[in-house]
Design a protein around this motif. Structure first.
Motif, PDB file in Angstrom:
ATOM      1  N   ALA A  57      24.796 -15.051  54.655  1.00 45.42           N
ATOM      2  CA  ALA A  57      23.794 -14.054  54.265  1.00 45.42           C
ATOM      3  C   ALA A  57      22.600 -14.777  53.664  1.00 45.42           C
ATOM      4  CB  ALA A  57      24.373 -13.054  53.269  1.00 45.42           C
ATOM      5  N   CYS A  58      21.402 -14.300  53.996  1.00 44.90           N
ATOM      6  CA  CYS A  58      20.181 -14.896  53.461  1.00 44.90           C
ATOM      7  C   CYS A  58      19.169 -13.768  53.257  1.00 44.90           C
ATOM      8  CB  CYS A  58      19.634 -15.955  54.417  1.00 44.90           C
ATOM      9  SG  CYS A  58      18.200 -16.847  53.758  1.00 44.90           S
ATOM     10  N   HIS A  59      18.644 -13.639  52.022  1.00 43.72           N
ATOM     11  CA  HIS A  59      17.747 -12.533  51.697  1.00 43.72           C
ATOM     12  C   HIS A  59      16.675 -12.944  50.683  1.00 43.72           C
ATOM     13  CE1 HIS A  59      21.154 -10.301  53.428  1.00 43.72           C
ATOM     14  NE2 HIS A  59      20.276  -9.344  53.673  1.00 43.72           N
ATOM     15  N   TRP A  60      15.534 -12.291  50.806  1.00 42.17           N
ATOM     16  CA  TRP A  60      14.389 -12.413  49.901  1.00 42.17           C
ATOM     17  C   TRP A  60      14.787 -11.914  48.514  1.00 42.17           C
ATOM     18  CZ3 TRP A  60       9.685 -14.494  49.820  1.00 42.17           C
ATOM     19  CH2 TRP A  60       8.618 -13.899  49.151  1.00 42.17           C
ATOM     20  N   ARG A  61      14.428 -12.674  47.470  1.00 46.18           N
ATOM     21  CA  ARG A  61      14.852 -12.325  46.123  1.00 46.18           C
ATOM     22  C   ARG A  61      13.840 -11.462  45.373  1.00 46.18           C
ATOM     23  NH1 ARG A  61      16.365 -16.956  42.428  1.00 46.18           N
ATOM     24  NH2 ARG A  61      17.477 -15.276  41.349  1.00 46.18           N
ATOM     25  N   ARG A  62      12.629 -11.407  45.845  1.00 44.82           N
ATOM     26  CA  ARG A  62      11.596 -10.671  45.112  1.00 44.82           C
ATOM     27  C   ARG A  62      11.646  -9.183  45.473  1.00 44.82           C
ATOM     28  NH1 ARG A  62       8.322 -14.653  42.861  1.00 44.82           N
ATOM     29  NH2 ARG A  62       8.465 -16.706  43.888  1.00 44.82           N
ATOM     30  N   PRO A  63      11.065  -8.323  44.631  1.00 38.98           N
ATOM     31  CA  PRO A  63      11.125  -6.878  44.904  1.00 38.98           C
ATOM     32  C   PRO A  63      10.459  -6.526  46.238  1.00 38.98           C
ATOM     33  CG  PRO A  63      10.404  -7.289  42.648  1.00 38.98           C
ATOM     34  CD  PRO A  63      10.404  -8.623  43.352  1.00 38.98           C
ATOM     35  N   ILE A  64      11.027  -5.537  46.928  1.00 39.21           N
ATOM     36  CA  ILE A  64      10.486  -5.043  48.190  1.00 39.21           C
ATOM     37  C   ILE A  64      10.200  -3.555  48.020  1.00 39.21           C
ATOM     38  CG2 ILE A  64      10.926  -4.675  50.652  1.00 39.21           C
ATOM     39  CD1 ILE A  64      12.875  -7.012  50.543  1.00 39.21           C
ATOM     40  N   GLN A  65       8.966  -3.179  48.281  1.00 41.91           N
ATOM     41  CA  GLN A  65       8.587  -1.777  48.130  1.00 41.91           C
ATOM     42  C   GLN A  65       9.434  -0.892  49.046  1.00 41.91           C
ATOM     43  OE1 GLN A  65       4.470  -0.986  49.007  1.00 41.91           O
ATOM     44  NE2 GLN A  65       4.498   1.022  48.012  1.00 41.91           N
ATOM     45  N   GLY A  66      10.003   0.154  48.482  1.00 40.30           N
ATOM     46  CA  GLY A  66      10.820   1.081  49.253  1.00 40.30           C
ATOM     47  C   GLY A  66      12.285   0.722  49.304  1.00 40.30           C
ATOM     48  N   CYS A  67      12.678  -0.420  48.729  1.00 38.00           N
ATOM     49  CA  CYS A  67      14.078  -0.861  48.759  1.00 38.00           C
ATOM     50  C   CYS A  67      14.653  -0.862  47.348  1.00 38.00           C
ATOM     51  CB  CYS A  67      14.195  -2.264  49.360  1.00 38.00           C
ATOM     52  SG  CYS A  67      13.661  -2.373  51.067  1.00 38.00           S
ATOM     53  N   ALA A  68      15.835  -0.307  47.185  1.00 40.26           N
ATOM     54  CA  ALA A  68      16.458  -0.223  45.871  1.00 40.26           C
ATOM     55  C   ALA A  68      17.052  -1.557  45.422  1.00 40.26           C
ATOM     56  CB  ALA A  68      17.545   0.848  45.882  1.00 40.26           C
ATOM     57  N   MET A  69      17.449  -2.410  46.373  1.00 45.76           N
ATOM     58  CA  MET A  69      18.111  -3.677  46.049  1.00 45.76           C
ATOM     59  C   MET A  69      17.244  -4.853  46.444  1.00 45.76           C
ATOM     60  SD  MET A  69      22.106  -3.049  47.165  1.00 45.76           S
ATOM     61  CE  MET A  69      21.721  -2.304  48.756  1.00 45.76           C
ATOM     62  N   ASP A  70      17.311  -5.929  45.645  1.00 46.26           N
ATOM     63  CA  ASP A  70      16.728  -7.195  46.044  1.00 46.26           C
ATOM     64  C   ASP A  70      17.839  -8.082  46.616  1.00 46.26           C
ATOM     65  OD1 ASP A  70      18.176  -8.098  43.849  1.00 46.26           O
ATOM     66  OD2 ASP A  70      16.422  -8.584  42.641  1.00 46.26           O
ATOM     67  N   GLY A  71      17.491  -9.316  46.971  1.00 47.68           N
ATOM     68  CA  GLY A  71      18.469 -10.202  47.594  1.00 47.68           C
ATOM     69  C   GLY A  71      19.666 -10.498  46.715  1.00 47.68           C
TER      70      GLY A  71
END
Length: 201
Positions: free
Chosen positions: A143-157
């Protein structure tokens, strides 16, 4: 990226064939290289990449898999990925809404990249359960995900990876945590790469 529904994703790809700069940004090229470098096996028999977008990571994974299935919710993204991968007959790209349309079959590699925060918690839990159920012995999950906040998404990486780890309950082989992204590798085989090659005990 306020609209993260399937029609929203399709609109993204119809407006821009590479909306996140997968083809052009050094950040993305470096992250793909690190993802590939963290895979504990040189080759895999059967891989699955949900959320393949326009197929840039898929093209890299194809060189490590005898057979590779990729999927995306956006018909336009699937069209772009199929064009990108047309010269690779061992790669199949399908349109699917996950977790409900999780593919049949067994895999020894599952790569969940930049996908987990676009679904809610129960759907992410279902994805983890589907992943665990489809694994061959000694399979690898990445799994690989962006750690910074994403508009419209409840969870970060970080939240995505914590929830995946809880659902998978597999030994962790590797973690890379930078300011921008987190990368984890899990496997039912806890041996290190050196142990797998027989020169470390």
């Amino acid at each position: 990226m306020n609209d993260i529904t399937p029609p929203g994703f399709d609109a993204l790809f119809r407006h821009n064939e590479d909306p996140w700069g997968f083809r052009t940004r050094w950040y993305e090229a470096r992250k793909r290289a690190m993802t590939l470098a963290c895979l504990p096996q040189a080759r895999y028999a059967s891989g699955f990449e949900p959320g393949c977008a326009n197929g840039e990571l898929t093209a890299q994974l194809a060189g490590r898999c005898e057979r590779l299935l990729a999927s995306d919710v956006s018909p336009r993204a699937v069209e772009l990925a199929r064009t990108r991968l047309a010269a690779l007959p061992h790669v199949e790209v399908v349109q699917a809404l996950l977790p409900d349309q999780w593919p049949r079959g067994r895999f020894d590699l599952v790569v969940i990249s930049e996908l987990g925060y676009f679904v809610d918690g129960p759907a992410l839990d279902a994805m983890a359960a589907h992943t665990l159920a489809c694994l061959l012995p000694a399979a690898t999950v990445v799994a690989c995900h962006w750690r910074r906040p994403i508009q419209g998404c409840a969870m970060d990486g970080d939240a995505v990876h914590a929830r995946l780890a809880q659902g998978l309950q597999l030994p962790q082989l590797c973690e890379v945590r930078e300011a921008d992204f987190v990368l984890n590798v899990w496997s039912s085989d806890p041996q290190s790469v050196a142990q797998r090659e027989g020169f470390a005990w």
